[in-house]
Design a protein around this motif. Structure first.
Motif, PDB file in Angstrom:
ATOM      1  N   PHE A  22      -7.148  -2.337   4.049  1.00 10.65           N
ATOM      2  CA  PHE A  22      -6.679  -3.677   3.698  1.00 10.65           C
ATOM      3  C   PHE A  22      -7.227  -4.102   2.338  1.00 10.65           C
ATOM      4  O   PHE A  22      -6.495  -4.628   1.496  1.00 10.65           O
ATOM      5  N   PHE A  34     -12.574 -10.666   5.156  1.00 13.20           N
ATOM      6  CA  PHE A  34     -12.841  -9.238   4.999  1.00 13.20           C
ATOM      7  C   PHE A  34     -14.325  -9.004   4.763  1.00 13.20           C
ATOM      8  O   PHE A  34     -14.936  -8.127   5.394  1.00 13.20           O
ATOM      9  N   CYS A  85      -2.481  -2.072   8.393  1.00 12.32           N
ATOM     10  CA  CYS A  85      -3.673  -1.231   8.246  1.00 12.32           C
ATOM     11  C   CYS A  85      -4.293  -0.928   9.607  1.00 12.32           C
ATOM     12  O   CYS A  85      -4.773   0.187   9.848  1.00 12.32           O
ATOM     13  N   TRP A 120      -5.258  -5.298  -0.865  1.00 12.82           N
ATOM     14  CA  TRP A 120      -5.491  -6.673  -1.305  1.00 12.82           C
ATOM     15  C   TRP A 120      -6.029  -6.707  -2.733  1.00 12.82           C
ATOM     16  O   TRP A 120      -5.877  -7.703  -3.439  1.00 12.82           O
ATOM     17  N   ALA A 136      -1.401 -11.496   3.863  1.00 10.72           N
ATOM     18  CA  ALA A 136      -2.629 -10.787   4.206  1.00 10.72           C
ATOM     19  C   ALA A 136      -2.624 -10.371   5.673  1.00 10.72           C
ATOM     20  O   ALA A 136      -3.059  -9.264   6.018  1.00 10.72           O
ATOM     21  N   LEU A 190      -0.405  -7.328   6.067  1.00 15.58           N
ATOM     22  CA  LEU A 190      -1.075  -6.138   5.537  1.00 15.58           C
ATOM     23  C   LEU A 190      -2.164  -5.650   6.480  1.00 15.58           C
ATOM     24  O   LEU A 190      -2.292  -4.446   6.732  1.00 15.58           O
ATOM     25  N   LEU A 191      -2.946  -6.589   7.012  1.00 15.32           N
ATOM     26  CA  LEU A 191      -4.017  -6.202   7.928  1.00 15.32           C
ATOM     27  C   LEU A 191      -3.444  -5.571   9.194  1.00 15.32           C
ATOM     28  O   LEU A 191      -3.989  -4.587   9.705  1.00 15.32           O
TER      29      LEU A 191
END
Length: 226
Positions: free
Chosen positions: A54, A16, A211, A58, A204, A207-208
């Motif tokens: 994200f 990120f 998003c 996170w 992760a 989630l990304l």
């Protein structure tokens, strides 16, 4: 003194960080080029939107030292740190109190810049997808902020961030950049590491993806949504 190598920054946080840095640089370049490059500027804005969303998520479910709870300092902790009377065994593990301020300020400034960009209309080659839902007054304010205030605020914050990194690296002789590349930090005391296994990375990735889907949906608003 014995040093303990601890995983502080999990892989999703590191990716990120560097992805956001690259996207911000590209946003500045495309904005300065103008013309047809503004289409890429808009696309990169959606990329940053997805990245910021994200990071928000996170910050609650990521690795221990990536969670907001680990670097949300009260003023009672910040003031002694600024006066040189902090708690190095705690303050220097993840984000220091001053570093935390920088992180929150940058994230907030980027969020405002993206939001204002989505609501802007330069009446030449750029119209954000949210502009159609706002009055002319608010579109004008968003356009003004995005072009005349927000970008210079970001320049200032990024400049301060870079200067702080240089200060810690050159004056205090503390490794700042390497841990964000490798994830590991050499510490004088053992602390709980951030979780950075396959399951965490898979979470992760999900989630990304969500998003990114949300950012794509926003990009389609000027075309009537889905």
């Amino acid at each position: 003194m014995q040093q303990h190598t601890v995983r502080i920054w999990d892989l999703p946080t590191r990716l990120f960080h560097w992805s956001l840095a690259a996207a911000v640089v590209a946003l500045v370049v495309t904005a300065k080029l103008g013309g047809s490059a503004m289409q890429w500027h808009l696309r990169l804005g959606y990329v940053v939107l997805a990245l910021l969303a994200f990071r928000l998520l996170w910050g609650f479910v990521g690795g221990r030292w990536s969670r907001f709870a680990s670097f949300l300092y009260a003023p009672a902790r910040l003031l002694p740190y600024l006066r040189g009377r902090g708690q190095p065994q705690v303050d220097e593990v993840g984000h220091s109190p001053l570093g935390a301020l920088s992180v929150f300020a940058l994230l907030a400034a980027l969020a405002l810049q993206v939001a204002s960009g989505l609501a802007s209309d330069d009446e030449i080659s750029f119209t954000g997808p949210l502009a159609q839902y706002l009055s002319g007054l608010w579109v004008g304010r968003a356009t003004w902020y995005h072009a005349d205030v927000g970008q210079y605020l970001l320049y200032a914050l990024v400049g301060l961030h870079v200067l702080a990194i240089a200060f810690y690296a050159l004056v205090r002789r503390r490794a700042i950049v390497r841990p964000m590349l490798t994830g590991d930090k050499a510490l004088p005391q053992a602390v709980p590491p951030s979780r950075d296994d396959g399951a965490s990375r898979a979470r992760a990735a999900v989630l990304l993806a969500l998003c990114a889907l949300a950012a794509w949906w926003v990009s389609r608003l000027d075309a009537g949504g889905f």
